[in-house]
Enzyme design. Structure first.
Site: not given
Length: 363
Positions: A56, A139, A157
Site C-alpha cells: 500500500e 486511505y 482512493d
DNA sequence: AACCCGTGGCC
DNA sequence: TGGCCAAGGGT
C-alpha cells in the site's frame, strides 16, 4: 417506482439504496476477475499485514506496473517488519531509488521501527491505530484494516472516487465532492468481506471504470450507473482547474576523478530528500548558464543539450557541465567520490540517472 | 486549504 | 508532443 433521494443516490422500488445491492454484484465479479498481484493472498486466505502495508505504501500515487518489481525485491530483502526495521535507512533509500516520493521510504523505515518498538512487532489492527503510524493516512489505514484485518473500513482512493462520481452522476470536481463521496462510499460498503470489497473497487477502477474509455459494456455495476445511463461516463469526473507548472533552471556538475565521480547527499526533507545527487546550483528562474556554482575550480565542458525533467509542480531544465580532475583531488565539503561503476547502487533519483545518461551519451 | 512531493506510460 | 494520470501523505 424509481426516484432520486436528496443525496442523488438511486433507489430501487423497495427504497433500498442501489449501492447496497451493488456490493454482492461487485464481489461476484471480483471472484471471477480479480487480478493476481504479488501482495495478494490466494482467495480465502488471510493477508499478511506486513505485505499489505508494504504494497500500500508503494502503491501511493504509483502504478501497479511500477511497483511490482520493487515489492518483490523489498520482500526478498526484508521478509518481515523486524528485518525492515533493522535495516539501515540508507539501504532502504537505495532500494527505493527510482520509485519516487522519497519521503515514503523514510516513513517506511520509521513506521517499521515504531511497529517493532511500540507494538511488539505486530501491526495494530484498528484503523485509528494504523492512522497514527508514519506514512499511513486515511486511505492506507482503511485499506490495511479492511484487507489485512477484515474490518469494515470505508476505503476511498482515486479509483473509488471515480467509480462513485460516475455511478451517482456527481457533476462537481472530486475535490469539492469529497464529503458526499464519503457518505456514498460508506453507504455502499458491506459488512462482509470488507477487504475483498475494497480490492474489488480498485480492480474495477483499474480495469473497467478507467479514467479514459471506461468499458461500461462489461461493467458489473453498469445497471444503476447515472453516468452510463446519461452517456457521461467519459466526461465524469469533471476536472478541477490545474495550476500552471513553472520552469526552473539550474546547473549540475559531473566531475570525474579517474573512474570516480563527485556526489553529495541532499537534505533529509524536501524535494528528493535524502537522495544522492551530483552537485549543482539552486533551481530557480535564473539558473546558472555559466556554471558559476561549480564545487571545484576546473575546466568544465558544457553538454550540448540540457537535461529536462518534469516534477509534479514544476519543470526543470539543467545545464550539465563535465570536468576531469587530477587523481588526488580532495572532495569539497559535503561531497564525496564514488566509483562510476557503483552509481547504480546509489540512492540516485530518476533525474540524476538522466544526468548520468546524458554524460555517457555526450561526454 | 492549498501546496509540496517523482516517475513512467499513455494517447 | 505534452498534458494527464496512478491503491496519497505531510504540513
Amino acid at each position: 417506482m424509481t426516484r432520486k433521494s436528496s443525496t442523488g443516490a438511486e433507489t430501487s422500488k423497495t427504497g433500498v439504496p442501489r449501492e447496497i445491492a451493488a456490493a454482492p454484484r461487485l464481489l461476484e465479479w471480483y471472484d471471477r476477475h480479480r487480478r493476481a498481484l504479488p501482495w495478494r493472498a490466494p482467495p480465502g486466505e488471510s493477508a499478511d499485514p506486513y505485505a499489505v502495508w508494504l504494497s500500500e505504501i508503494m502503491l501511493q500515487q504509483t502504478t501497479v506496473a511500477a511497483v511490482k518489481a520493487y515489492y518483490v525485491t523489498f520482500l526478498a530483502l526484508w521478509p518481515d517488519v523486524a528485518a525492515l526495521a533493522a535495516a539501515p535507512v540508507d539501504e532502504i533509500m537505495k532500494r527505493w531509488a527510482g520509485l519516487g516520493y522519497y519521503s515514503r521510504a523514510r516513513n517506511l523505515h520509521a513506521c517499521a521501527q515504531t511497529v517493532v518498538a511500540g507494538h511488539g512487532g505486530r501491526f495494530p489492527g484498528t484503523e485509528a491505530a494504523l492512522r497514527a503510524l508514519p506514512g499511513i493516512g486515511p486511505y492506507t489505514a482503511a485499506a490495511i484494516a479492511a484487507i489485512a484485518f477484515d474490518q469494515r473500513a470505508v476505503v476511498i482512493d482515486g479509483n473509488v472516487d471515480r467509480v462513485i462520481v460516475r455511478r451517482h452522476g456527481i457533476e462537481q470536481p472530486i475535490a469539492l465532492a469529497k464529503p458526499e463521496i464519503r457518505r456514498l462510499a460508506d453507504a455502499a460498503t458491506p459488512a462482509g468481506r470488507p477487504g475483498d470489497y475494497a480490492q474489488a473497487m480498485m480492480d474495477l477502477g483499474a480495469t473497467i471504470c478507467t479514467p479514459r474509455k471506461p468499458a461500461c459494456v462489461i461493467c458489473p455495476l453498469a445497471e444503476g450507473c447515472v453516468a452510463r445511463i446519461s452517456g457521461r461516463q467519459e466526461v465524469l469526473p469533471v476536472k478541477g482547474v490545474k495550476a500552471a507548472r513553472p520552469l526552473r533552471l539550474g546547473s549540475v556538475f559531473y566531475i570525474r576523478r579517474g573512474t570516480e565521480v563527485l556526489v553529495r547527499t541532499r537534505p533529509p526533507k524536501g524535494l528528493l530528500g535524502g537522495m544522492t545527487e551530483f552537485p549543482g546550483s539552486a533551481w530557480d528562474a535564473v539558473g546558472d548558464p555559466e556554471g558559476k556554482a561549480a564545487p571545484l575550480a576546473a575546466i568544465h565542458r558544457r553538454l550540448p543539450a540540457p537535461v529536462e525533467h518534469g516534477f509534479t509542480h514544476f519543470e526543470l531544465r539543467l545545464t550539465v557541465f563535465v570536468a576531469d580532475m587530477p587523481r588526488k583531488t580532495p572532495a569539497p565539503d559535503g561531497c564525496r567520490w564514488v566509483p562510476e561503476e557503483g552509481l547504480d547502487g546509489e540512492a540516485l533519483p530518476g533525474l540524476m540517472r538522466k544526468v548520468a545518461a546524458a554524460v555517457n551519451l555526450f561526454g
